[in-house]
Write an enzyme that holds these catalytic residues in place. Structure first.
Site, mmCIF file in Angstrom:
data_model
loop_
_atom_site.group_PDB
_atom_site.id
_atom_site.type_symbol
_atom_site.label_atom_id
_atom_site.label_comp_id
_atom_site.label_asym_id
_atom_site.label_seq_id
_atom_site.Cartn_x
_atom_site.Cartn_y
_atom_site.Cartn_z
ATOM 1 N N SER A 227 6.510 33.758 28.820
ATOM 2 C CA SER A 227 6.149 34.166 30.183
ATOM 3 C C SER A 227 4.644 34.099 30.388
ATOM 4 O O SER A 227 3.875 34.144 29.417
ATOM 5 C CB SER A 227 6.604 35.604 30.417
ATOM 6 O OG SER A 227 6.084 36.112 31.628
ATOM 7 N N TYR A 240 7.670 45.042 27.959
ATOM 8 C CA TYR A 240 8.131 43.656 28.145
ATOM 9 C C TYR A 240 7.026 42.653 27.842
ATOM 10 O O TYR A 240 7.243 41.668 27.122
ATOM 11 C CB TYR A 240 8.612 43.482 29.588
ATOM 12 C CG TYR A 240 8.912 42.050 29.982
ATOM 13 C CD1 TYR A 240 10.154 41.481 29.706
ATOM 14 C CD2 TYR A 240 7.955 41.266 30.651
ATOM 15 C CE1 TYR A 240 10.433 40.163 30.071
ATOM 16 C CE2 TYR A 240 8.225 39.961 31.011
ATOM 17 C CZ TYR A 240 9.465 39.405 30.727
ATOM 18 O OH TYR A 240 9.726 38.108 31.089
HETATM 19 P P1 NAD Z 1 18.174 36.495 34.258
HETATM 20 O O1 NAD Z 1 18.475 37.908 34.539
HETATM 21 O O2 NAD Z 1 18.883 35.473 35.020
HETATM 22 O O3 NAD Z 1 18.389 36.171 32.720
HETATM 23 C C1 NAD Z 1 18.218 37.108 31.697
HETATM 24 C C2 NAD Z 1 19.500 37.135 30.904
HETATM 25 O O4 NAD Z 1 19.309 37.904 29.722
HETATM 26 C C3 NAD Z 1 20.648 37.798 31.635
HETATM 27 O O5 NAD Z 1 21.368 36.864 32.413
HETATM 28 C C4 NAD Z 1 21.484 38.356 30.488
HETATM 29 O O6 NAD Z 1 22.596 37.521 30.253
HETATM 30 C C5 NAD Z 1 20.572 38.273 29.287
HETATM 31 N N1 NAD Z 1 20.507 39.551 28.579
HETATM 32 C C6 NAD Z 1 19.697 40.609 28.835
HETATM 33 N N2 NAD Z 1 19.953 41.595 27.957
HETATM 34 C C7 NAD Z 1 20.940 41.149 27.128
HETATM 35 C C8 NAD Z 1 21.630 41.696 26.013
HETATM 36 N N3 NAD Z 1 21.349 42.926 25.536
HETATM 37 N N4 NAD Z 1 22.599 40.944 25.424
HETATM 38 C C9 NAD Z 1 22.901 39.705 25.879
HETATM 39 N N5 NAD Z 1 22.258 39.132 26.924
HETATM 40 C C10 NAD Z 1 21.301 39.851 27.534
HETATM 41 O O7 NAD Z 1 16.591 36.362 34.422
HETATM 42 P P2 NAD Z 1 15.576 35.186 34.061
HETATM 43 O O8 NAD Z 1 14.382 35.525 34.806
HETATM 44 O O9 NAD Z 1 16.188 33.851 34.205
HETATM 45 O O10 NAD Z 1 15.257 35.446 32.530
HETATM 46 C C11 NAD Z 1 15.326 34.415 31.569
HETATM 47 C C12 NAD Z 1 14.053 34.405 30.765
HETATM 48 O O11 NAD Z 1 12.955 34.096 31.603
HETATM 49 C C13 NAD Z 1 13.715 35.720 30.092
HETATM 50 O O12 NAD Z 1 13.283 35.468 28.772
HETATM 51 C C14 NAD Z 1 12.556 36.243 30.902
HETATM 52 O O13 NAD Z 1 11.713 37.060 30.136
HETATM 53 C C15 NAD Z 1 11.891 34.953 31.278
HETATM 54 N N6 NAD Z 1 10.941 35.018 32.394
HETATM 55 C C16 NAD Z 1 11.363 35.297 33.648
HETATM 56 C C17 NAD Z 1 10.461 35.328 34.680
HETATM 57 C C18 NAD Z 1 10.874 35.603 36.107
HETATM 58 O O14 NAD Z 1 10.006 35.787 36.941
HETATM 59 N N7 NAD Z 1 12.133 35.628 36.421
HETATM 60 C C19 NAD Z 1 9.113 35.071 34.431
HETATM 61 C C20 NAD Z 1 8.707 34.799 33.143
HETATM 62 C C21 NAD Z 1 9.635 34.764 32.136
#
Ligand code: NAD
Ligand code: MG
Length: 335
Positions: A227, A240
């Site tokens: 991130s 986080y």
């Molecule tokens: P998202 O909610 O779609 O995906 C996160 C997923 O993590 C969930 O769908 C869930 O299935 C899984 N998860 C969480 N806890 C869990 C557990 N205990 N067991 C099994 N699965 C679990 O959100 P996203 O934003 O697509 O996140 C995906 C990645 O992107 C993450 O690593 C997040 O840190 C990163 N990220 C997101 C953003 C943003 O702005 N959305 C920015 C930077 C990084």
């Protein structure tokens, strides 16, 4: 183009040397756009600033971990827009958090590039996962759904074993699942909170990569989702943000460690992306309403806008890229 073709034919018929003849005949043989996508109709240019919704967004909140299908507007994971071109034909991928967000965008793209795909998610996300499984199957690829909680080491081991068994091997691992909960003060972060974030974001990749490695042949790729928070942490994401610094760090360490085995390790660093994580406690309502508005593009990214990055980092054509972190942040930050 016509002139070029006529010339090529004349050159070929005129009896050029064998290697030149092959080069010259190529444009003639590739004239059929169906055989050569580069010859297909040009894709209209789009201004990236205008491509997707901008703030203000409707205030909205879901219980963790949230569902993409309940968001307004619905995120774009490439369901209609991502087009593949066989870049990952025959590959076998496991993606954590594959039900929604970046993981879902990667799952759809991988299937359209010719890979079989296993996804992990929490049982509460079954509705989102079902849609992804149907989309993978629609490409004629194998789709494997393995729900379960990654905070449990024994489950992480079962997850990998099951993915390997059902896919018949494993050569792409996308460690993408994460927990993000905004807390105004470190005083509001309970030990349970801290533990859940560390288990999901740091321990689970450790357990999963350890379980997966013995199955991954040279040429395999590991991709971690890190991130912008790794380099520029927000005040309200104390726990986080440090897990994302750790993710960027493990990508670079493992890349060095695994290069001799022929396994590449890279990271994707998103900026603000419109996903369930943000509407289920990841962001304050105040931040959500203006989400992405402070980037130079003045909007959040959509998961599909990162799909091709996950493809590129898994593609064997990127064979010299390891230990890299590729950002997509709408103009802000650093990977
Ligand atoms: P998202 O909610 O779609 O995906 C996160 C997923 O993590 C969930 O769908 C869930 O299935 C899984 N998860 C969480 N806890 C869990 C557990 N205990 N067991 C099994 N699965 C679990 O959100 P996203 O934003 O697509 O996140 C995906 C990645 O992107 C993450 O690593 C997040 O840190 C990163 N990220 C997101 C953003 C943003 O702005 N959305 C920015 C930077 C990084
Ligand atoms: Mg989800």
């Amino acid at each position: 183009m016509n002139q070029e073709k006529q010339l090529s034919r004349r050159e070929v018929l005129g009896g050029l040397g064998a290697s030149l003849a092959v080069a010259a005949v190529a444009p003639v043989l590739s004239a059929d756009a169906a055989e050569n996508p580069a010859e297909a109709a040009p894709v209209a240019l789009e201004n990236p600033n205008e491509k997707y919704p901008k703030p203000p967004f409707k205030s909205q909140s879901q219980p963790w971990p949230g569902l993409a299908s309940q968001m307004e507007p619905k995120p774009d994971h490439g369901e209609k827009s991502y087009k593949g071109s066989g870049r990952l034909k025959g590959r076998k991928a496991l993606i954590t958090g594959g039900d929604s967000g970046m993981g879902r965008a990667a799952a759809i793209a991988y299937a359209r590039e010719g890979a079989d795909v296993a996804i992990n998610y929490l049982p509460a996300e079954e509705a989102d996962a079902k849609e992804v499984i149907a989309l993978i199957k629609a490409e004629g690829r194998k789709a494997v759904a393995i729900p379960g909680d990654l905070r449990d080491e024994a489950f992480c081991q079962r997850l990998v074993a099951e993915a390997v068994r059902q896919l018949g091997g494993l050569d792409i691992l996308v460690s993408n699942a994460a927990r993000q909960q905004t807390r105004k003060s470190i005083l509001d972060v309970t030990s349970e909170d801290f533990d859940a974030t560390m288990k999901t974001n740091i321990y689970a990749p450790f357990w999963i990569i350890k379980a997966a490695l013995p199955h991954m042949p040279p040429g395999s790729a590991i991709i971690g989702t890190t991130s912008e928070q790794a380099m520029d942490p927000s005040a309200d994401l104390y726990d986080y943000a440090q897990t994302k610094a750790a993710t960027t760090n493990y990508v670079r360490s493992l890349a060095k460690q695994l290069a001799p085995k022929g396994i590449r390790v890279n990271g994707v660093a998103p900026g603000p992306i419109w996903t369930p994580l943000q509407v289920s406690g990841g962001a304050t309502q105040e931040k959500l309403v203006k989400f992405g508005g402070d980037t130079p593009m003045k909007r959040p990214g959509q998961p599909v806008e990162l799909a091709s990055i996950y493809v590129q980092l898994a593609d064997p054509q990127a064979s010299y890229a390891t230990g890299q972190v590729y950002g997509a942040m709408g103009g802000n930050g650093q990977p």
